[in-house]
Write a protein that holds these residues in place. Structure first.
Motif, PDB file in Angstrom:
ATOM      1  N   UNK A 121       0.916  -0.966   0.054  1.00 45.48           N
ATOM      2  CA  UNK A 121      -0.078   0.123  -0.020  1.00 45.48           C
ATOM      3  C   UNK A 121       0.978   1.166  -0.127  1.00 45.48           C
ATOM      4  N   UNK A 122       2.032   1.272   0.310  1.00 43.75           N
ATOM      5  CA  UNK A 122       2.937   2.120   0.388  1.00 43.75           C
ATOM      6  C   UNK A 122       3.704   2.416  -0.720  1.00 43.75           C
ATOM      7  N   UNK A 123       3.397   1.671  -1.800  1.00 41.51           N
ATOM      8  CA  UNK A 123       4.086   1.886  -3.104  1.00 41.51           C
ATOM      9  C   UNK A 123       2.856   2.490  -4.257  1.00 41.51           C
ATOM     10  N   UNK A 124       3.115   4.186  -4.296  1.00 42.05           N
ATOM     11  CA  UNK A 124       2.076   4.946  -4.547  1.00 42.05           C
ATOM     12  C   UNK A 124       1.894   4.866  -6.165  1.00 42.05           C
ATOM     13  N   UNK A 125       2.999   4.504  -6.757  1.00 36.00           N
ATOM     14  CA  UNK A 125       2.835   4.639  -8.374  1.00 36.00           C
ATOM     15  C   UNK A 125       2.276   3.330  -8.587  1.00 36.00           C
ATOM     16  N   UNK A 126       1.161   3.596  -9.565  1.00 32.62           N
ATOM     17  CA  UNK A 126       0.213   2.351  -9.805  1.00 32.62           C
ATOM     18  C   UNK A 126       1.031   1.324 -10.559  1.00 32.62           C
ATOM     19  N   UNK A 127       1.799   1.706 -11.578  1.00 33.86           N
ATOM     20  CA  UNK A 127       2.511   0.731 -12.279  1.00 33.86           C
ATOM     21  C   UNK A 127       3.079  -0.345 -11.362  1.00 33.86           C
ATOM     22  N   UNK A 128       4.188   0.317 -10.574  1.00 27.52           N
ATOM     23  CA  UNK A 128       5.001  -0.418  -9.778  1.00 27.52           C
ATOM     24  C   UNK A 128       4.145  -1.284  -8.738  1.00 27.52           C
ATOM     25  N   UNK A 129       3.171  -0.777  -8.283  1.00 26.04           N
ATOM     26  CA  UNK A 129       2.169  -1.290  -7.463  1.00 26.04           C
ATOM     27  C   UNK A 129       1.793  -2.651  -8.001  1.00 26.04           C
ATOM     28  N   UNK A 130       1.114  -2.453  -9.154  1.00 29.97           N
ATOM     29  CA  UNK A 130       0.399  -3.660  -9.904  1.00 29.97           C
ATOM     30  C   UNK A 130       1.588  -4.690 -10.132  1.00 29.97           C
ATOM     31  N   UNK A 179      14.733  13.350   1.926  1.00 30.77           N
ATOM     32  CA  UNK A 179      13.386  13.665   1.328  1.00 30.77           C
ATOM     33  C   UNK A 179      13.574  13.705  -0.103  1.00 30.77           C
ATOM     34  N   UNK A 180      14.716  13.772  -0.725  1.00 35.38           N
ATOM     35  CA  UNK A 180      14.819  13.967  -2.260  1.00 35.38           C
ATOM     36  C   UNK A 180      14.848  12.086  -2.672  1.00 35.38           C
ATOM     37  N   UNK A 181      14.780  11.278  -1.957  1.00 37.46           N
ATOM     38  CA  UNK A 181      14.688   9.934  -2.368  1.00 37.46           C
ATOM     39  C   UNK A 181      12.988   9.530  -2.815  1.00 37.46           C
ATOM     40  N   UNK A 182      12.854   8.848  -3.675  1.00 34.51           N
ATOM     41  CA  UNK A 182      11.691   8.306  -4.164  1.00 34.51           C
ATOM     42  C   UNK A 182      11.270   7.239  -3.399  1.00 34.51           C
ATOM     43  N   UNK A 183      10.768   7.364  -2.287  1.00 32.61           N
ATOM     44  CA  UNK A 183      10.322   6.107  -1.388  1.00 32.61           C
ATOM     45  C   UNK A 183       9.464   4.929  -2.029  1.00 32.61           C
ATOM     46  N   UNK A 184       8.508   5.530  -2.932  1.00 35.27           N
ATOM     47  CA  UNK A 184       7.517   4.460  -3.539  1.00 35.27           C
ATOM     48  C   UNK A 184       8.561   3.610  -4.632  1.00 35.27           C
ATOM     49  N   UNK A 185       9.360   4.285  -5.311  1.00 36.85           N
ATOM     50  CA  UNK A 185      10.336   3.275  -6.317  1.00 36.85           C
ATOM     51  C   UNK A 185      11.423   2.435  -5.204  1.00 36.85           C
ATOM     52  N   UNK A 228       7.478  -9.762 -18.320  1.00 28.52           N
ATOM     53  CA  UNK A 228       6.457 -10.627 -18.698  1.00 28.52           C
ATOM     54  C   UNK A 228       5.242 -10.113 -17.855  1.00 28.52           C
ATOM     55  N   UNK A 229       5.437  -9.394 -16.553  1.00 31.13           N
ATOM     56  CA  UNK A 229       4.470  -9.050 -15.678  1.00 31.13           C
ATOM     57  C   UNK A 229       3.957  -7.966 -16.231  1.00 31.13           C
ATOM     58  N   UNK A 230       4.499  -6.974 -16.627  1.00 35.96           N
ATOM     59  CA  UNK A 230       4.223  -5.846 -17.250  1.00 35.96           C
ATOM     60  C   UNK A 230       3.386  -5.918 -18.373  1.00 35.96           C
ATOM     61  N   UNK A 239       8.697   1.638 -21.142  1.00 36.38           N
ATOM     62  CA  UNK A 239       8.514   3.074 -20.774  1.00 36.38           C
ATOM     63  C   UNK A 239       9.136   3.419 -19.500  1.00 36.38           C
ATOM     64  N   UNK A 240       9.456   4.664 -19.515  1.00 39.32           N
ATOM     65  CA  UNK A 240      10.553   5.268 -18.366  1.00 39.32           C
ATOM     66  C   UNK A 240       9.879   4.653 -16.954  1.00 39.32           C
ATOM     67  N   UNK A 241       8.822   4.653 -16.643  1.00 46.71           N
ATOM     68  CA  UNK A 241       8.303   4.144 -15.240  1.00 46.71           C
ATOM     69  C   UNK A 241       8.923   2.583 -14.807  1.00 46.71           C
ATOM     70  N   UNK A 242       8.872   1.808 -15.875  1.00 46.22           N
ATOM     71  CA  UNK A 242       9.179   0.326 -16.101  1.00 46.22           C
ATOM     72  C   UNK A 242      10.947   0.329 -15.922  1.00 46.22           C
ATOM     73  N   UNK A 243      11.394   1.235 -16.697  1.00 43.27           N
ATOM     74  CA  UNK A 243      12.947   1.256 -17.006  1.00 43.27           C
ATOM     75  C   UNK A 243      13.577   1.501 -15.614  1.00 43.27           C
ATOM     76  N   UNK A 244      12.867   2.614 -14.955  1.00 46.62           N
ATOM     77  CA  UNK A 244      13.789   2.790 -13.855  1.00 46.62           C
ATOM     78  C   UNK A 244      13.594   2.015 -12.653  1.00 46.62           C
ATOM     79  N   UNK A 245      12.361   1.187 -12.654  1.00 48.25           N
ATOM     80  CA  UNK A 245      12.423  -0.060 -11.689  1.00 48.25           C
ATOM     81  C   UNK A 245      13.294  -0.970 -12.091  1.00 48.25           C
ATOM     82  N   UNK A 246      13.320  -1.287 -13.263  1.00 47.82           N
ATOM     83  CA  UNK A 246      14.155  -2.608 -13.768  1.00 47.82           C
ATOM     84  C   UNK A 246      15.762  -2.100 -13.354  1.00 47.82           C
TER      85      UNK A 246
END
Length: 315
Positions: A121-130, A179-185, A228-230, A239-246
């Protein structure tokens, strides 16, 4: 109470049921076959060599088998070992269940499950969360059963989830400090960083590397799983959202020589690598000191360049 492996002192004879955690066929300088063994119960591990092994011995004394071990504890090059006097397989009427001898995480599976159920629930970005929810569901049983490694750090049943939870909690503390760290990521990356070990490793009993583990490794495996999940979730894996997580996942070993195909190039990736390394080292040293007397040095820790660690005397 029946003594466990770590209860025996040098030159003391032992007779107890133990699990063969690892068994490897080796040859002496004179050309004689022997079995290099690691025995285990819930108190810890000890090594021993079964000399002049026959073909029948190699067939019987394999990883994952429970044996009645008779021997004497010794020390070799600063590490405990057992001089094997006799050994036989446990019968069905005896305590022959391998799972009864594996070390377990210090918290229950129920507690671990509840912790991760709240963390997503603390992962606010919907793509990362899913993606995180999808993969935790896909590898639910393995994630909470498997160790985090064959040896070295968190090499016990439930060690993977326990190690992961430790890193997530550390990550949250660091994100609150800076505070400059993206906690969700950072939380998403921490939860997924070692999930590939559910494929890389064989399981909590007599853990071995699988074919995929030996040929690909958990970093390549988890990147493929995220892609595969994406795709299954209709999210663009490029896309950038998934590339930064990867990127966090593929760089979490820090250096190329340590297995990362790329070094960290994001702040969150630097933090994840540092916390992963910190948690692993704390667990290795703590494990070695657990069975070390005050005022003495531990046995050498292979995963930390063979160093020994001192346990101070309390006042």
């Amino acid at each position: 109470m029946t003594k466990k492996l770590i209860d025996f002192q040098n030159d003391e004879e032992m007779e107890l049921f133990v699990l063969i955690k690892n068994a490897e066929k080796r040859v002496t300088k004179t050309g004689k076959d022997f079995i290099s063994l690691v025995f285990q119960d819930r108190s810890g591990e000890i090594r021993g060599n079964y000399w002049d092994a026959t073909a029948t011995d190699f067939e019987q004394f394999q990883s994952g088998r429970v044996v009645l071990l008779k021997g004497k504890r010794e020390t070799y090059k600063g590490a405990p070992q057992v001089k094997i006097m006799a050994m036989r397989l446990a019968t069905e009427e005896e305590p022959a269940d391998p799972t009864a001898y594996t070390e377990k995480a210090p918290v229950s599976v129920t507690e671990l499950r509840e912790a991760f159920a709240q963390l997503v629930f603390e992962i606010s970005n919907p793509d990362w969360n899913r993606v995180v929810r999808y993969l935790l569901k896909k590898y639910d049983q393995q994630f909470f059963d498997f160790p985090a490694a064959k040896s070295n750090h968190h090499a016990f049943e439930g060690g993977l989830a326990f190690h992961t939870l430790s890193i997530v909690e550390l990550a949250k503390a660091v994100a609150q400090q800076y505070e400059n760290i993206d906690q969700s990521l950072l939380i998403a990356g921490a939860i997924l960083h070692d999930l590939g070990k559910t494929i890389e490793l064989s399981g909590p009993v007599a853990t071995q590397y699988t074919v995929e583990g030996n040929l690909l490794g958990h970093i390549v495996i988890i990147d493929e799983e995220v892609v595969e999940a994406a795709q299954a979730l209709k999210i663009d894996p490029n896309g950038e959202t998934l590339v930064v997580l990867r990127h966090l996942l593929v760089s979490h070993h820090g250096l190329r020589e340590y297995g990362s195909p790329i070094e960290p190039h994001m702040l969150e990736a630097v933090v994840l690598h540092s916390l992963d390394d910190l948690d692993a080292q704390i667990q290795m040293v703590s494990g070695a000191l657990k069975n070390t007397d005050e005022g003495h040095f531990s046995e050498r820790i292979f995963g930390m360049n063979g160093r020994r660690f001192y346990k101070p005397q309390t006042k």
